[in-house]
Scaffold this motif. Structure first.
Motif, PDB file in Angstrom:
ATOM      1  N   LEU A 665      -4.351  -0.626  -1.006  1.00 14.22           N
ATOM      2  CA  LEU A 665      -5.349   0.089  -0.208  1.00 14.22           C
ATOM      3  C   LEU A 665      -5.557  -0.655   1.097  1.00 14.22           C
ATOM      4  O   LEU A 665      -5.921  -1.840   1.102  1.00 14.22           O
ATOM      5  N   VAL A 666      -5.326   0.019   2.224  1.00 11.02           N
ATOM      6  CA  VAL A 666      -5.504  -0.624   3.523  1.00 11.02           C
ATOM      7  C   VAL A 666      -6.966  -0.518   3.952  1.00 11.02           C
ATOM      8  O   VAL A 666      -7.747   0.259   3.403  1.00 11.02           O
ATOM      9  N   SER A 667      -7.327  -1.315   4.928  1.00  6.74           N
ATOM     10  CA  SER A 667      -8.659  -1.218   5.526  1.00  6.74           C
ATOM     11  C   SER A 667      -8.525  -0.592   6.909  1.00  6.74           C
ATOM     12  O   SER A 667      -7.454  -0.607   7.515  1.00  6.74           O
ATOM     13  N   LYS A 668      -9.623  -0.073   7.411  1.00  5.80           N
ATOM     14  CA  LYS A 668      -9.584   0.638   8.691  1.00  5.80           C
ATOM     15  C   LYS A 668     -10.737   0.199   9.570  1.00  5.80           C
ATOM     16  O   LYS A 668     -11.771  -0.278   9.100  1.00  5.80           O
ATOM     17  N   GLN A 669     -10.548   0.387  10.875  1.00  3.46           N
ATOM     18  CA  GLN A 669     -11.578   0.044  11.852  1.00  3.46           C
ATOM     19  C   GLN A 669     -11.825   1.257  12.745  1.00  3.46           C
ATOM     20  O   GLN A 669     -10.886   1.831  13.298  1.00  3.46           O
TER      21      GLN A 669
END
Length: 724
Positions: A665-669
């Motif tokens: 699961l990637v993180s986002k900004q």
């Protein structure tokens, strides 16, 4: 006929756009008022409402519109025109068909017909001050248009007695016949005992026994011009005596450079001969000339507008000029090609300072064409974006304003509501359109719409590519865009082909340049329509030379919401899926990878925002220097829209795992909220922001999908974010 070649017309339009910063004055939209705001707190605002015919009080502080679905009149306070406010609703006990104002009164024609063969209706006077009815006169038939003389002495009502369009293929010639009613006014109150009925039978060559008056207007001499739309005829009547002064056919037009087939593509090489004008709205320009909007009805509709002298001389014919300008702005309604195209329906005239303007409303294209009256051929000024299906407009020249009534309400489909929109004449360049097509090498209009993906041209700042989606199923296209000008310009179009023919079974939603002159295209599949989930490679000429079908490990979890964007990182393609598939945990979607060197597929999971209404999904993925940029949006429109955002995922997070295994699961900004951008033109917030890219100089661009102008305002927002 005074129609000019499109090449010259389009060139003039483009030159005007390029020089827009030097243009002294233009109209720009300053506000939009949803008619649903005129529901009281105890009423169900989810029921259908509309704004059809609109009028303004003498001081220009109040707007009044007819609302057929609700059976009444809506009032809008525009003392602050940039912040219109709900000002009440009056139930008329029937179907209001038109409104006009006189001496503090609103005159409303109300249809109470029990059937086509038993038409009835009345003219009511409603006080602007307290919104109560002060008088009503029985009209003896079904009213359509209402107008008031400039001196306030007379009201004219077109009694249409419309025909049943399900009977006899809708052919005109169904009794009872329509007629014209003239009523004297005293203090804005119609004097019922002075009602004069003017018969219009026996005048028209088409169904002369059954005139269907559509629209009326007064000049300064108290002469009334009447359109008989289905009869393709025009009549001028003296209000004082009821005498018919002139009458003549509205005539026919030969058209060239138009699309005449509803076939999933935009092709403007067609022509038609002898098209009946069949005018709807009419407005006097002065005491000698009037302008008609040629919507068409039974068999006509010449897609433009015409200026006549009242003695019957045709002074100007627009031909396909307006429609071709609509094409260039991406507003052409392809689904109406086999019928009446853009369908100019309404027209308004206003004198602002020393300049008289003509406003032509295209019902199906949802735009308003603005022309400057020169006394000869009108001069095109600009196109104004409108709501869905503009029905009428009123110029409030004393305040530098124009107001439009846009009747389509899509509440049942979760779409946009009906709106009243306001425009102001400003010392400013036109804010719209933001994207405009140049003519092709043959001088023909380049049709475009439903833009669904955006990409940058390698090494060329401001040069972009876009694709359209399956709305144009027979014409999948790659568009070249020059964003170095304002508005941005579509400079070329390349058909996507397979074996030299337009490629079928595509729903293009993403594009990225391959760095060698070709393109990778992402196509959103749909198994129930036999459209494959796949990625395609084309050469520079648009010919498909390689197909990457989604692998079984991915397809076994398929839903209809597939690829929505594509980008290229080194030798790896990354594809954004729009929504969760069957194997995705709640509020996650896949970013799918394909290594072009090894052929290996993989994926990561991307966290999406939780939907408070409808759904949330992805619309684009694009490479930047510091990560990939992803559009995340809900499927909501107008006041319900919440999530229209740009996020960034760092490149070092894009570490795909093989399909069928546990995906990281990637993180986002959050980088940008597009809601302010989508409010900037003062319309309603559109649903589909679908394309984003960063050009060779690092400047960001976004584009919206206008759904091919099908149950859509047709507006395309081309948003410049600058460097992020």
């Amino acid at each position: 006929m005074s129609e000019r070649p499109f090449r010259r017309a389009a060139l003039a339009l483009l030159l005007a756009a390029a020089a827009s910063t030097a243009q002294a004055q233009s109209f720009n939209r300053i506000a939009s008022f949803p008619t649903a705001h005129n529901f009281s707190a105890d009423q169900d605002a989810a029921q259908e409402t509309s704004a059809e015919i609109i009028a303004a009080s003498a001081d220009g502080q109040m707007l009044i519109y007819s609302d057929s679905p609700r059976g009444g009149l809506g009032f809008v306070d525009i003392r602050d025109a940039a912040q219109p406010q709900a000002a009440g609703f009056v139930d008329m006990g029937g179907e209001p068909t038109s409104v006009a104002t006189a001496a503090g009164m609103v005159l409303a024609g109300v249809n109470t017909s029990s059937s086509y063969t038993a038409p009835s209706g009345f003219l009511a006077a409603v006080s602007l001050q307290d919104q109560t009815e002060k008088a009503r006169c029985d009209l003896g038939g079904q009213p359509d248009s209402v107008a008031v003389s400039r001196d306030g002495r007379f009201a004219a009502v077109a009694i249409e007695n419309e025909r049943d369009e399900e009977l006899g293929d809708g052919a005109p010639g169904q009794l009872p016949a329509g007629f014209l009613v003239i009523l004297p006014l005293q203090g804005g109150i119609p004097q019922c005992d002075g009602l004069r009925r003017v018969e219009l039978t026996g005048l028209a060559e088409v169904a002369g026994e059954d005139p269907e008056p559509e629209f009326v207007d007064f000049n300064e001499r108290n002469e009334i011009v009447v359109t008989l739309q289905e009869n393709n005829h025009l009549v001028v009547v003296a209000a004082e005596s009821g005498k018919i002064l002139h009458h003549f056919s509205a005539g026919r037009v030969d058209l060239a450079g138009i699309d005449i087939e509803k076939d999933g593509r935009l092709d403007f090489s067609g022509s038609l001969s002898g098209v009946a004008r069949e005018p709807d709205a009419v407005k006097w320009l002065d005491d000698e000339r009037f302008v008609i909007a040629n919507e068409g009805d039974y068999q006509g509709g010449s897609r433009g507008f015409t200026i006549f002298h009242k003695d019957g001389r045709m002074l100007f014919e627009s031909g396909a000029d307006l429609e071709q300008r609509i094409v260039a702005a991406g507003h052409y309604p392809e689904k109406r090609s086999g019928k009446k195209g853009a369908e100019p329906e309404g027209v308004a005239v206003g004198v602002f300072g020393e300049q008289r303007y003509i406003f032509v409303l295209s019902e199906r294209a949802s735009v308003i064409g603005v022309y400057r009256d020169t006394g000869a051929a009108p001069e095109f000024v600009q196109l104004l974006p409108s709501g869905i299906a503009p029905e009428s407009a009123v110029a409030i020249a004393s305040r530098g304003l124009l107001a439009s009534a846009n009747e389509k309400d899509l509440i049942e489909d979760g779409g946009a509501r009906a709106h009243v929109m306001l425009y102001r004449l400003q010392e400013a360049a036109p804010a719209y359109p933001q994207l405009l097509a140049e003519p092709d090498t043959k001088g023909m209009p380049v049709g475009w719409g439903a833009l669904s993906g955006l990409a940058a041209a390698p090494g060329k700042p401001g040069q972009l590519y876009a694709v359209n989606d399956s709305f144009y199923s027979q014409q999948p296209t790659i568009f070249s865009i020059d964003a170095n000008s304002t508005p941005a310009r579509i400079t070329a179009s390349t058909l996507v082909t397979r074996d030299g023919k337009a490629a079928q079974k595509l729903d293009l939603e993403g594009i990225v340049a391959d760095g060698r002159g070709g393109f990778w295209l992402a196509s959103e599949g749909r198994a129930d329509k036999n459209i494959p989930h796949a990625v395609y490679h084309t050469d520079a000429q648009g010919e498909i030379d390689r197909t990457l079908s989604f692998p079984p490990e991915l397809l076994q979890h398929e839903t209809r919401f597939g690829a929505e964007g594509i980008t290229l990182i080194g030798d790896t393609l990354w594809i954004a899926l729009q929504r969760s598939w069957k194997d995705d945990p709640k509020n996650t979607v896949k970013l799918v990878s394909h290594d072009l060197t090894t052929g290996q597929w993989g994926a990561v999971r991307y966290p999406i925002e939780a939907a408070t209404r409808g759904w949330v999904g992805l619309s684009e993925i694009s490479l930047g220097a510091d990560g990939v940029y992803i559009i995340e949006r809900d499927n909501q429109i107008g006041e319900q829209a919440v999530i229209k955002r740009l996020y960034r995922v760092a490149l070092d997070e894009l570490k795909p795992a093989p399909l069928g295994t546990e995906l990281p699961l990637v993180s986002k900004q959050l980088v940008r909220d597009f809601i302010p951008d989508l409010k900037a033109l003062n319309g309603f917030i559109v649903d589909k922001i679908e394309g984003f890219t960063l050009d060779a100089a690092g400047n960001g661009f976004a584009v919206t999908d206008n759904d091919g102008v099908d149950d859509s305002s047709g507006e395309t927002y081309f948003i410049r974010t600058g460097k992020l």
